[in-house]
Design a protein around this motif. Structure first.
Motif, PDB file in Angstrom:
ATOM      1  N   LYS A  60      -0.797  -1.786   2.297  1.00  0.00           N
ATOM      2  CA  LYS A  60       0.348  -1.894   2.997  1.00  0.00           C
ATOM      3  C   LYS A  60       1.278  -1.319   2.189  1.00  0.00           C
ATOM      4  O   LYS A  60       2.125  -1.717   1.261  1.00  0.00           O
ATOM      5  CB  LYS A  60       0.644  -3.068   3.234  1.00  0.00           C
ATOM      6  N   LEU A  63       5.187   5.522   3.132  1.00  0.00           N
ATOM      7  CA  LEU A  63       5.024   6.839   2.859  1.00  0.00           C
ATOM      8  C   LEU A  63       6.076   7.260   2.098  1.00  0.00           C
ATOM      9  O   LEU A  63       5.959   7.829   1.132  1.00  0.00           O
ATOM     10  CB  LEU A  63       4.916   7.862   4.193  1.00  0.00           C
ATOM     11  N   VAL A  92      -1.861   9.393  -0.484  1.00  0.00           N
ATOM     12  CA  VAL A  92      -2.030   8.335   0.427  1.00  0.00           C
ATOM     13  C   VAL A  92      -3.695   8.142   0.875  1.00  0.00           C
ATOM     14  O   VAL A  92      -4.229   7.171   0.757  1.00  0.00           O
ATOM     15  CB  VAL A  92      -1.246   8.198   1.611  1.00  0.00           C
ATOM     16  N   THR A  96      -6.223   5.207  -0.503  1.00  0.00           N
ATOM     17  CA  THR A  96      -7.082   4.587   0.480  1.00  0.00           C
ATOM     18  C   THR A  96      -8.450   4.524   0.394  1.00  0.00           C
ATOM     19  O   THR A  96      -9.221   3.256   0.302  1.00  0.00           O
ATOM     20  CB  THR A  96      -6.664   4.817   2.064  1.00  0.00           C
ATOM     21  N   LEU A 108      -5.693   0.383   6.285  1.00  0.00           N
ATOM     22  CA  LEU A 108      -4.587   0.820   5.676  1.00  0.00           C
ATOM     23  C   LEU A 108      -3.350   0.366   6.846  1.00  0.00           C
ATOM     24  O   LEU A 108      -3.672   0.755   7.952  1.00  0.00           O
ATOM     25  CB  LEU A 108      -4.588   2.383   5.602  1.00  0.00           C
ATOM     26  N   LEU A 110       0.429   1.736   7.218  1.00  0.00           N
ATOM     27  CA  LEU A 110       1.276   2.746   6.767  1.00  0.00           C
ATOM     28  C   LEU A 110       2.603   2.934   7.478  1.00  0.00           C
ATOM     29  O   LEU A 110       2.716   3.138   8.611  1.00  0.00           O
ATOM     30  CB  LEU A 110       0.686   4.339   6.823  1.00  0.00           C
ATOM     31  N   SER A 111       3.622   2.744   6.937  1.00  0.00           N
ATOM     32  CA  SER A 111       5.016   2.966   7.586  1.00  0.00           C
ATOM     33  C   SER A 111       5.599   3.799   6.737  1.00  0.00           C
ATOM     34  O   SER A 111       5.168   4.555   5.673  1.00  0.00           O
ATOM     35  CB  SER A 111       5.725   1.469   7.610  1.00  0.00           C
ATOM     36  N   SER A 112       7.010   4.127   7.231  1.00  0.00           N
ATOM     37  CA  SER A 112       7.832   5.028   6.432  1.00  0.00           C
ATOM     38  C   SER A 112       9.200   5.029   6.720  1.00  0.00           C
ATOM     39  O   SER A 112       9.635   4.580   7.592  1.00  0.00           O
ATOM     40  CB  SER A 112       7.314   6.407   6.519  1.00  0.00           C
ATOM     41  N   LEU A 125       2.832  10.731   8.973  1.00  0.00           N
ATOM     42  CA  LEU A 125       1.914   9.696   9.144  1.00  0.00           C
ATOM     43  C   LEU A 125       0.577  10.107   9.904  1.00  0.00           C
ATOM     44  O   LEU A 125      -0.443   9.619   9.448  1.00  0.00           O
ATOM     45  CB  LEU A 125       2.786   8.684   9.858  1.00  0.00           C
ATOM     46  N   LEU A 144      -0.510   2.309  12.084  1.00  0.00           N
ATOM     47  CA  LEU A 144       0.488   3.292  11.841  1.00  0.00           C
ATOM     48  C   LEU A 144       1.878   2.664  12.519  1.00  0.00           C
ATOM     49  O   LEU A 144       1.668   2.323  13.623  1.00  0.00           O
ATOM     50  CB  LEU A 144       0.289   4.673  12.421  1.00  0.00           C
TER      51      LEU A 144
END
Length: 420
Positions: A60, A63, A92, A96, A108, A110-112, A125, A144
């Motif tokens: 977790k 990005l 990334v 992973t 995974l 994945l945020s940003s 992403l 995502l």
């Protein structure tokens, strides 16, 4: 790039992602094929990688924690003096795959932060997910975090590679969002939600005709609200949640208690964290609305705008509606049985099945597993005694609280004796 630098990025960007609680994977299934790597069996994945090295289920991370916005409640807002970092797409992907092979993770999340613009961020992403699926043949779970304001084209592509998509609504009301995040527009959150909903509907229609139709976000979409950063009542929060469930077919709405991480005159003062119990009561209410047949107005209304922290929302409702009780456990239908405090949906099914063969008494109900310390005041059965005895709501509430406390202490002492 050196291993130390990657580890430093991981430390910064995993820590920044900890405030996002919407990382469950319920509903996602992705079987392995062509000797690929991993699979997603549909079991709940709701853990994350921690800096102390524990094996976890979900990587977790953000990005990047660079962001062009200055939202008052966010630790990564542009005016905040924090250490910044950014992963490259391939970093990334490599993390992973390497973490999966070492049995650290099953997927995974994945945020940003938003850098340059929403499309620029969302494109990266999507590229991570695309590389994992097509180049690494990765079949594990991918969630995502969609970027508000991203184009429809990118949202469609994201759903082809991710199991779940989510757009955090962040603040429950439009007025609260304007106060704490004036740079953001409510419609920028709504547009990607609408796109995901429509794509899922279209996929299901096409799937009935063409079985090979590419799957789209099989685990659906979710969202998250920050609770306690603004002055919304529990009623306001649950009205908003109900709207998103109905309007966008949300799989889940998550409630995240505001954590004071910086001083701002628009926010609650430092040291006034939102009680975890309030989060719990909101989740209990959410459950009652989705699975127990309650409406928002029954639990929260003009005369009862906030949930009772002392007792769960079902018991609170029952105490305000004592005129509906007691009910006969051997004759009541499923709808009203589900509204009795201390009786869950599994117990409702067991009661309906068991009473086909005999009238149920207290002994049978206890064996079924209902919480008699609460339920006994709202039901009758083939046993003659009934425990309500014309008690007033406040008296009955205190009696149940005392009983629950006594039961907890007894359980605690039993556990303690195991270590004596």
């Amino acid at each position: 790039m050196s291993f130390d630098r990657i580890r430093e990025k991981l430390s910064i960007l995993a820590d920044a992602a900890k405030y996002d609680v919407s990382c469950a994977s319920s509903g996602g299934k992705r079987a392995n094929s062509n000797k690929g790597l991993g699979n997603n069996t549909g079991m709940g994945i709701c853990h994350s990688y921690t800096e102390d090295g524990r094996c976890v289920s979900l990587l977790k991370i953000l990005l990047t924690n660079h962001c062009i916005f200055d939202c008052a409640y966010c630790i990564t807002r542009k005016s905040n003096d924090v250490k910044r970092a950014a992963f490259k797409v391939q970093e990334v992907v490599d993390l992973t795959i390497n973490f999966y092979r070492r049995n650290y993770i099953e997927g995974l999340f994945l945020s940003s932060g938003i850098f340059k613009n929403p499309d620029y961020t969302m494109e990266r992403l999507v590229t991570v997910a695309k590389k994992l699926r097509l180049e690494e043949n990765f079949n594990g779970y991918i969630h995502l975090k969609s970027i508000p304001g991203a184009s429809d084209e990118l949202m469609r592509e994201a759903g082809l590679y991710a199991d779940r998509l989510s757009v955090n609504i962040e603040i429950p009301t439009i007025s609260g969002l304007k106060l704490l995040a004036p740079d953001k527009k409510h419609e920028d959150f709504i547009k990607p939600m609408e796109k995901v909903k429509n794509e899922i509907i279209q996929y299901k229609r096409e799937r009935k005709i063409i079985k090979s139709t590419p799957r789209y976000a099989p685990a659906g979409q979710s969202t998250q609200m920050i609770i306690g950063a603004t002055g919304e009542s529990d009623r306001d929060i649950m009205y908003s949640a109900t709207y998103y469930y109905k309007k966008f077919n949300m799989r889940r709405v998550y409630y995240s208690g505001y954590v004071p991480v910086m001083s701002d005159n628009r926010l609650p003062s430092l040291g006034t964290d939102v009680p975890i119990l309030r989060e719990n009561r909101l989740y209990q209410t959410d459950w009652l609305l989705r699975f127990y047949g309650f409406s928002v107005t029954e639990i929260l209304n003009d005369s009862h705008k906030n949930l009772d922290l002392d007792i769960d929302p079902k018991l609170s409702w029952a105490l305000r509606n004592l005129h509906l009780f007691p009910i006969d456990i051997n004759r009541a239908d499923r709808t009203i049985l589900a509204r009795v405090p201390g009786i869950g949906m599994q117990s409702v099914s067991k009661i309906i099945q068991a009473r086909k063969y005999r009238n149920l008494d207290w002994t049978h109900l206890k064996a079924i597993g209902i919480a008699l310390n609460r339920a006994q005041y709202f039901i009758t059965c083939s046993s003659k005694d009934f425990y309500k005895k014309e008690l007033l709501p406040l008296t009955l509430k205190n009696k149940i609280l005392k009983s629950s406390s006594s039961k907890y202490n007894k359980h605690f002492n039993q556990q303690l004796s195991l270590f004596s």
